[in-house]
Design a protein around this motif. Structure first.
Motif, PDB file in Angstrom:
ATOM      1  N   SER A  64       0.815  -1.215   0.000  1.00 19.75           N
ATOM      2  CA  SER A  64       0.000   0.000   0.000  1.00 19.75           C
ATOM      3  C   SER A  64       0.851   1.268   0.000  1.00 19.75           C
ATOM      4  CB  SER A  64      -0.945   0.009   1.208  1.00 19.75           C
ATOM      5  OG  SER A  64      -0.259   0.321   2.407  1.00 19.75           O
ATOM      6  N   VAL A  65       2.081   1.174   0.480  1.00 18.49           N
ATOM      7  CA  VAL A  65       2.957   2.345   0.593  1.00 18.49           C
ATOM      8  C   VAL A  65       3.736   2.597  -0.691  1.00 18.49           C
ATOM      9  CG1 VAL A  65       5.024   3.242   1.775  1.00 18.49           C
ATOM     10  CG2 VAL A  65       3.181   2.183   3.111  1.00 18.49           C
ATOM     11  N   PHE A  66       4.283   1.547  -1.274  1.00 17.11           N
ATOM     12  CA  PHE A  66       5.194   1.702  -2.406  1.00 17.11           C
ATOM     13  C   PHE A  66       4.467   1.516  -3.728  1.00 17.11           C
ATOM     14  CE2 PHE A  66       7.876   0.560   1.176  1.00 17.11           C
ATOM     15  CZ  PHE A  66       8.863   1.526   1.076  1.00 17.11           C
ATOM     16  N   ALA A  67       4.602   2.521  -4.585  1.00 14.17           N
ATOM     17  CA  ALA A  67       3.960   2.472  -5.906  1.00 14.17           C
ATOM     18  C   ALA A  67       4.456   1.260  -6.686  1.00 14.17           C
ATOM     19  CB  ALA A  67       4.278   3.753  -6.673  1.00 14.17           C
ATOM     20  N   GLU A  68       3.562   0.669  -7.413  1.00 16.63           N
ATOM     21  CA  GLU A  68       3.868  -0.459  -8.288  1.00 16.63           C
ATOM     22  C   GLU A  68       4.413  -1.678  -7.555  1.00 16.63           C
ATOM     23  OE1 GLU A  68       6.017   0.756 -11.822  1.00 16.63           O
ATOM     24  OE2 GLU A  68       5.078   2.724 -11.732  1.00 16.63           O
ATOM     25  N   ALA A  69       4.165  -1.769  -6.250  1.00 20.44           N
ATOM     26  CA  ALA A  69       4.549  -2.971  -5.510  1.00 20.44           C
ATOM     27  C   ALA A  69       3.748  -4.153  -6.029  1.00 20.44           C
ATOM     28  CB  ALA A  69       4.304  -2.772  -4.022  1.00 20.44           C
ATOM     29  N   LYS A  70       4.337  -5.325  -5.950  1.00 18.35           N
ATOM     30  CA  LYS A  70       3.662  -6.535  -6.401  1.00 18.35           C
ATOM     31  C   LYS A  70       3.747  -7.586  -5.307  1.00 18.35           C
ATOM     32  CE  LYS A  70       4.932  -5.765 -11.197  1.00 18.35           C
ATOM     33  NZ  LYS A  70       5.788  -6.216 -12.293  1.00 18.35           N
ATOM     34  N   ILE A  71       2.633  -8.251  -5.085  1.00 13.85           N
ATOM     35  CA  ILE A  71       2.622  -9.381  -4.164  1.00 13.85           C
ATOM     36  C   ILE A  71       2.656 -10.634  -5.010  1.00 13.85           C
ATOM     37  CG2 ILE A  71       1.347 -10.604  -2.365  1.00 13.85           C
ATOM     38  CD1 ILE A  71       0.186  -7.880  -1.527  1.00 13.85           C
ATOM     39  N   GLY A  72       3.598 -11.511  -4.696  1.00 14.38           N
ATOM     40  CA  GLY A  72       3.793 -12.718  -5.492  1.00 14.38           C
ATOM     41  C   GLY A  72       3.183 -13.946  -4.854  1.00 14.38           C
ATOM     42  N   LYS A  73       3.887 -15.036  -4.976  1.00 14.20           N
ATOM     43  CA  LYS A  73       3.389 -16.330  -4.514  1.00 14.20           C
ATOM     44  C   LYS A  73       3.387 -16.421  -2.991  1.00 14.20           C
ATOM     45  CE  LYS A  73       4.792 -18.834  -8.615  1.00 14.20           C
ATOM     46  NZ  LYS A  73       5.576 -19.933  -9.160  1.00 14.20           N
ATOM     47  N   THR A  74       2.370 -17.113  -2.489  1.00 15.01           N
ATOM     48  CA  THR A  74       2.256 -17.386  -1.062  1.00 15.01           C
ATOM     49  C   THR A  74       2.395 -18.882  -0.844  1.00 15.01           C
ATOM     50  OG1 THR A  74       0.784 -15.490  -0.737  1.00 15.01           O
ATOM     51  CG2 THR A  74       0.734 -17.210   0.949  1.00 15.01           C
ATOM     52  N   TRP A 111       8.114   9.106   4.941  1.00 12.36           N
ATOM     53  CA  TRP A 111       8.272   9.304   6.378  1.00 12.36           C
ATOM     54  C   TRP A 111       6.929   9.115   7.087  1.00 12.36           C
ATOM     55  CZ3 TRP A 111      12.502   9.793   9.353  1.00 12.36           C
ATOM     56  CH2 TRP A 111      12.299  10.161  10.690  1.00 12.36           C
ATOM     57  N   ASP A 112       5.910   9.773   6.562  1.00  6.37           N
ATOM     58  CA  ASP A 112       4.590   9.688   7.194  1.00  6.37           C
ATOM     59  C   ASP A 112       4.038   8.263   7.152  1.00  6.37           C
ATOM     60  OD1 ASP A 112       4.791  12.412   7.653  1.00  6.37           O
ATOM     61  OD2 ASP A 112       3.408  12.971   6.041  1.00  6.37           O
ATOM     62  N   CYS A 113       4.147   7.613   6.010  1.00  4.34           N
ATOM     63  CA  CYS A 113       3.607   6.254   5.879  1.00  4.34           C
ATOM     64  C   CYS A 113       4.346   5.255   6.761  1.00  4.34           C
ATOM     65  CB  CYS A 113       3.685   5.785   4.428  1.00  4.34           C
ATOM     66  SG  CYS A 113       2.539   6.601   3.308  1.00  4.34           S
ATOM     67  N   LEU A 114       5.660   5.234   6.662  1.00  4.27           N
ATOM     68  CA  LEU A 114       6.426   4.209   7.356  1.00  4.27           C
ATOM     69  C   LEU A 114       6.548   4.457   8.852  1.00  4.27           C
ATOM     70  CD1 LEU A 114       9.132   3.631   4.628  1.00  4.27           C
ATOM     71  CD2 LEU A 114       7.305   2.056   5.287  1.00  4.27           C
ATOM     72  N   SER A 115       6.408   5.705   9.280  1.00  7.66           N
ATOM     73  CA  SER A 115       6.500   5.972  10.719  1.00  7.66           C
ATOM     74  C   SER A 115       5.166   5.779  11.434  1.00  7.66           C
ATOM     75  CB  SER A 115       7.050   7.376  10.988  1.00  7.66           C
ATOM     76  OG  SER A 115       6.167   8.369  10.527  1.00  7.66           O
TER      77      SER A 115
END
Length: 158
Positions: free
Chosen positions: A24-34, A91-95
């Protein structure tokens, strides 16, 4: 080219929450295999063991197993930011729910350490003029979140 080396992060039972948060924080992040536990374990059948994910094209694996292991500052992830708006965003997101630290460091709510670093800070601290580099370093040491305008004022001072 295939990424031959990637971080394997051991979360204390919250890997799925952490991966969803980072996505949700990083643009274009991808969730792969679980990968899930089988009848043989480890852990309850069907529970998450690992989740692959990518941040800015870099592969990570989140491991999900209760433990006493903790993340430390000995390993952190640097987020290079092009401007103050990017610094503020990360900073705002991760903190949120985490712990801001000095010099642009944050421990997020999952215990992972991040350095929110404007590229301008690196430029100033590696300046050919040692006085510029020293003034930038001195200014940075007084900050938690890095303030690019304050750095510029500090290096402009005689």
């Amino acid at each position: 080219m295939q990424q031959k080396i990637s971080p394997f992060l051991w979360f204390n039972g919250c890997a799925e929450d952490a991966v969803n948060f980072y996505a949700s924080v990083f643009a274009e992040a991808k969730i792969g295999k679980t990968m899930r536990a089988s009848k043989a374990g480890p852990g309850p059948e069907g529970s998450v063991l690992t989740i692959g994910f990518e941040l800015f094209g870099r592969k990570f694996t989140a491991f999900n197993f209760p433990t006493d292991f903790k993340f430390t500052e000995a390993v952190s992830f640097v987020v290079e930011c092009k401007d103050q708006a990017e610094v503020d965003y990360y900073w705002d997101c991760l903190s949120e729910g985490g712990e801001p630290r000095d010099c642009g460091w944050i421990r997020d709510r999952f215990g992972v350490f991040w350095q929110i670093t404007p590229t301008r800070l690196i430029d100033l601290m590696t300046d050919a003029d040692p006085n510029v580099a020293a003034r930038a370093a001195t200014a940075m040491m007084t900050m938690q979140k890095i303030d690019i305008a304050a750095l510029e004022r500090a290096v402009a001072a005689p």
